[in-house]
Design a protein around this motif. Structure first.
Motif, PDB file in Angstrom:
ATOM      1  N   PHE A 171       6.253  -7.562   8.239  1.00 47.87           N
ATOM      2  CA  PHE A 171       7.608  -7.270   8.724  1.00 47.87           C
ATOM      3  C   PHE A 171       7.612  -6.396   9.980  1.00 47.87           C
ATOM      4  CE2 PHE A 171       8.431  -8.241   4.234  1.00 47.87           C
ATOM      5  CZ  PHE A 171       9.447  -9.168   4.373  1.00 47.87           C
ATOM      6  N   LYS A 172       6.459  -6.113  10.528  1.00 42.73           N
ATOM      7  CA  LYS A 172       6.407  -5.334  11.759  1.00 42.73           C
ATOM      8  C   LYS A 172       6.946  -6.175  12.909  1.00 42.73           C
ATOM      9  CE  LYS A 172       2.480  -2.381  10.512  1.00 42.73           C
ATOM     10  NZ  LYS A 172       3.212  -1.112  10.559  1.00 42.73           N
ATOM     11  N   ASP A 173       7.480  -5.498  13.931  1.00 38.99           N
ATOM     12  CA  ASP A 173       8.026  -6.215  15.094  1.00 38.99           C
ATOM     13  C   ASP A 173       6.961  -7.082  15.757  1.00 38.99           C
ATOM     14  OD1 ASP A 173      10.588  -5.236  14.868  1.00 38.99           O
ATOM     15  OD2 ASP A 173      10.074  -3.382  15.938  1.00 38.99           O
ATOM     16  N   THR A 191       4.825   2.743   7.676  1.00 37.73           N
ATOM     17  CA  THR A 191       4.724   2.288   6.285  1.00 37.73           C
ATOM     18  C   THR A 191       5.289   0.900   6.027  1.00 37.73           C
ATOM     19  OG1 THR A 191       6.847   3.284   5.639  1.00 37.73           O
ATOM     20  CG2 THR A 191       4.867   4.672   5.477  1.00 37.73           C
ATOM     21  N   VAL A 192       5.961   0.281   6.983  1.00 37.23           N
ATOM     22  CA  VAL A 192       6.538  -1.037   6.768  1.00 37.23           C
ATOM     23  C   VAL A 192       5.430  -2.066   6.517  1.00 37.23           C
ATOM     24  CG1 VAL A 192       6.526  -1.655   9.234  1.00 37.23           C
ATOM     25  CG2 VAL A 192       8.192  -2.709   7.675  1.00 37.23           C
ATOM     26  N   PRO A 193       5.632  -3.006   5.592  1.00 36.68           N
ATOM     27  CA  PRO A 193       4.621  -4.046   5.363  1.00 36.68           C
ATOM     28  C   PRO A 193       4.260  -4.764   6.661  1.00 36.68           C
ATOM     29  CG  PRO A 193       6.278  -4.116   3.629  1.00 36.68           C
ATOM     30  CD  PRO A 193       6.769  -3.134   4.653  1.00 36.68           C
ATOM     31  N   ASP A 230       0.807  -1.216   0.000  1.00 33.16           N
ATOM     32  CA  ASP A 230       0.000   0.000   0.000  1.00 33.16           C
ATOM     33  C   ASP A 230       0.842   1.268   0.000  1.00 33.16           C
ATOM     34  OD1 ASP A 230      -2.343  -1.431   0.010  1.00 33.16           O
ATOM     35  OD2 ASP A 230      -2.590  -1.375   2.179  1.00 33.16           O
ATOM     36  N   PHE A 231       2.037   1.209   0.584  1.00 34.30           N
ATOM     37  CA  PHE A 231       2.867   2.398   0.737  1.00 34.30           C
ATOM     38  C   PHE A 231       4.107   2.343  -0.148  1.00 34.30           C
ATOM     39  CE2 PHE A 231       0.615   2.017   4.789  1.00 34.30           C
ATOM     40  CZ  PHE A 231       0.171   3.322   4.995  1.00 34.30           C
ATOM     41  N   LEU A 232       4.643   3.524  -0.441  1.00 29.38           N
ATOM     42  CA  LEU A 232       5.934   3.622  -1.108  1.00 29.38           C
ATOM     43  C   LEU A 232       7.038   3.396  -0.091  1.00 29.38           C
ATOM     44  CD1 LEU A 232       5.297   6.875  -3.186  1.00 29.38           C
ATOM     45  CD2 LEU A 232       4.924   4.503  -3.906  1.00 29.38           C
ATOM     46  N   ASP A 233       8.236   3.058  -0.567  1.00 29.24           N
ATOM     47  CA  ASP A 233       9.353   2.916   0.362  1.00 29.24           C
ATOM     48  C   ASP A 233       9.948   4.286   0.671  1.00 29.24           C
ATOM     49  OD1 ASP A 233      10.905   3.642  -1.847  1.00 29.24           O
ATOM     50  OD2 ASP A 233      12.317   1.990  -1.630  1.00 29.24           O
ATOM     51  N   GLY A 234      11.039   4.328   1.418  1.00 34.94           N
ATOM     52  CA  GLY A 234      11.629   5.597   1.828  1.00 34.94           C
ATOM     53  C   GLY A 234      12.148   6.439   0.686  1.00 34.94           C
ATOM     54  N   GLN A 235      12.387   5.822  -0.477  1.00 34.38           N
ATOM     55  CA  GLN A 235      12.846   6.565  -1.640  1.00 34.38           C
ATOM     56  C   GLN A 235      11.717   6.904  -2.599  1.00 34.38           C
ATOM     57  OE1 GLN A 235      16.407   4.999  -3.557  1.00 34.38           O
ATOM     58  NE2 GLN A 235      16.992   3.922  -1.694  1.00 34.38           N
ATOM     59  N   GLY A 236      10.487   6.640  -2.168  1.00 33.71           N
ATOM     60  CA  GLY A 236       9.339   6.985  -3.003  1.00 33.71           C
ATOM     61  C   GLY A 236       9.058   5.992  -4.116  1.00 33.71           C
ATOM     62  N   ARG A 237       9.490   4.751  -3.946  1.00 35.29           N
ATOM     63  CA  ARG A 237       9.292   3.733  -4.970  1.00 35.29           C
ATOM     64  C   ARG A 237       8.138   2.800  -4.608  1.00 35.29           C
ATOM     65  NH1 ARG A 237      15.438   1.539  -4.938  1.00 35.29           N
ATOM     66  NH2 ARG A 237      14.810   1.303  -2.743  1.00 35.29           N
ATOM     67  N   ARG A 241      13.146  -2.865   7.940  1.00 34.85           N
ATOM     68  CA  ARG A 241      12.306  -1.920   8.675  1.00 34.85           C
ATOM     69  C   ARG A 241      12.996  -0.578   8.868  1.00 34.85           C
ATOM     70  NH1 ARG A 241      11.075  -6.716  11.651  1.00 34.85           N
ATOM     71  NH2 ARG A 241      12.784  -6.307  13.113  1.00 34.85           N
ATOM     72  N   LYS A 242      14.264  -0.601   9.236  1.00 29.30           N
ATOM     73  CA  LYS A 242      14.970   0.632   9.588  1.00 29.30           C
ATOM     74  C   LYS A 242      15.399   1.465   8.388  1.00 29.30           C
ATOM     75  CE  LYS A 242      16.787  -0.881  14.076  1.00 29.30           C
ATOM     76  NZ  LYS A 242      18.027  -1.112  14.871  1.00 29.30           N
ATOM     77  N   GLU A 243      15.802   0.810   7.309  1.00 26.43           N
ATOM     78  CA  GLU A 243      16.402   1.536   6.194  1.00 26.43           C
ATOM     79  C   GLU A 243      15.459   1.822   5.037  1.00 26.43           C
ATOM     80  OE1 GLU A 243      20.160   0.113   4.872  1.00 26.43           O
ATOM     81  OE2 GLU A 243      20.890  -0.333   6.883  1.00 26.43           O
ATOM     82  N   TYR A 244      14.346   1.114   4.967  1.00 22.02           N
ATOM     83  CA  TYR A 244      13.483   1.273   3.798  1.00 22.02           C
ATOM     84  C   TYR A 244      12.084   1.795   4.119  1.00 22.02           C
ATOM     85  CZ  TYR A 244      17.080  -1.185   1.183  1.00 22.02           C
ATOM     86  OH  TYR A 244      18.282  -1.528   0.597  1.00 22.02           O
ATOM     87  N   PHE A 245      11.682   1.739   5.366  1.00 30.43           N
ATOM     88  CA  PHE A 245      10.330   2.159   5.727  1.00 30.43           C
ATOM     89  C   PHE A 245      10.334   2.888   7.063  1.00 30.43           C
ATOM     90  CE2 PHE A 245       9.889  -1.637   3.084  1.00 30.43           C
ATOM     91  CZ  PHE A 245       8.971  -1.211   2.131  1.00 30.43           C
ATOM     92  N   THR A 246       9.227   3.522   7.331  1.00 28.81           N
ATOM     93  CA  THR A 246       8.997   4.067   8.663  1.00 28.81           C
ATOM     94  C   THR A 246       8.133   3.057   9.415  1.00 28.81           C
ATOM     95  OG1 THR A 246       6.924   5.192   8.070  1.00 28.81           O
ATOM     96  CG2 THR A 246       9.001   6.400   7.721  1.00 28.81           C
ATOM     97  N   GLU A 247       7.924   3.305  10.697  1.00 24.78           N
ATOM     98  CA  GLU A 247       7.088   2.397  11.486  1.00 24.78           C
ATOM     99  C   GLU A 247       5.677   2.313  10.923  1.00 24.78           C
ATOM    100  OE1 GLU A 247       5.539   1.915  16.122  1.00 24.78           O
ATOM    101  OE2 GLU A 247       7.182   3.293  15.633  1.00 24.78           O
TER     102      GLU A 247
END
Length: 297
Positions: free
Chosen positions: A295-297, A290-292, A160-167, A282-288
């Motif tokens: 893959f949430k904790d 927006t992460v799929p 549903d969400f883009l990654d941290g680089q807008g992809r 989780r840390k490098e590609y998404f925010t809390e």
């Protein structure tokens, strides 16, 4: 064809692939703080990849200055080259379809010209193959209904969400792939449908997607060399330069033989591959936010 490449490997347990190539890659705080864009979850195809980042008829072709490696190449007249390719396709391959994603599609022609470093002959050759494939594969006929059975297994989806680089993000859950029980042609249709869907979500100014291969729970029965070869060919021949990066997440030891077989096929495209763990994802590609979900904790 492609620049020299390397594979960045990190986050693996030592028993999987060891420490070879292990490298720490961090992401700046500013990148992490980018606002997330909520995307519709509809399974339909509201647009085509050729028009997703450059609306047809709205973006004028212009002089383009580009580079090959470290060498800058003089500006090229994109409009002139597009017309030249279009004329050659019409003269030499008049049997190819026209219209969107056809032999007279300016956006599609320009994209393949960029991929082929603005060589008219090379672009014509690759375009002919790609347009013919789209017609024979029936890409324009793929619908929600035609892929529903496999899609509902949850084996692959567009996040549903883009990654941290807008992809846009395409997620593949390898543990739900069973080549012995699932029809290979149906798997291929789902694959192409989701690539098209992800490309339709490209924001303005973005041209690539992120693919996440979730290898948690992967077993030998999930391995499918034929499908991986199909996937590689699809991105190289028919969706060139659309794949920004591929993340293999939490690869188990049993995946190592598969990787050893597949890696030579990638050639320099192997530079797009990164092995990592779920925490790195989780840390490098998404925010809390927006992460799929898986893959949430």
């Amino acid at each position: 064809d492609h620049p020299a490449a390397h594979v960045t490997v990190l986050g693996l347990r030592r028993r999987s692939f060891g420490r070879n190539g292990k490298q720490k890659i961090t992401t700046s705080d500013s990148k992490k703080e980018k606002m997330a864009l909520r995307l519709p979850h509809s399974l339909g195809l509201p647009c085509s990849p050729s028009s997703s980042s450059a609306p047809r008829g709205k973006k004028p072709l212009r002089l383009i200055r580009y580079s090959t490696g470290n060498q800058m190449v003089p500006s090229v007249d994109a409009r002139k080259l597009v017309l030249e390719v279009k004329e050659k396709l019409e003269t030499e391959h008049s049997d190819l379809p026209i219209g969107e994603n056809g032999r007279d599609d300016d956006d599609l022609i320009l994209w393949f010209l960029k991929d082929r470093k603005f060589s008219v002959e090379d672009a014509v050759f690759k375009l002919r193959k790609a347009i013919k494939w789209r017609k024979e594969f029936g890409v324009s006929e793929l619908t929600e209904e035609s892929v529903r059975n496999l899609y509902e297994t949850g084996k692959a989806y567009v996040h549903d969400f883009l990654d941290g680089q807008g992809r846009p993000v395409l997620v593949v859950v390898a543990s739900k792939h069973f080549p012995g029980r699932q029809d290979s042609s149906e798997n291929e249709k789902l694959c192409v449908f989701l690539i098209e869907k992800a490309l339709c979500k490209l924001p303005k100014g973005k041209e690539e997607i992120l693919t996440i291969i979730d290898l948690r729970g992967f077993q030998t029965e999930n391995g499918d060399i034929s499908f991986l070869r199909f996937l590689i060919d699809v991105f190289y021949y028919y969706y060139p330069k659309r794949l920004g990066q591929v993340l293999f997440v939490d690869a188990p030891f049993v995946f190592q033989p598969v990787w050893q077989l597949v890696r030579p096929w990638l050639k320099s495209y192997a530079s797009l591959v990164r092995f990592c763990d779920a925490e790195t994802l989780r840390k490098e590609y998404f925010t809390e936010a927006t992460v799929p979900t898986s893959f949430k904790d």
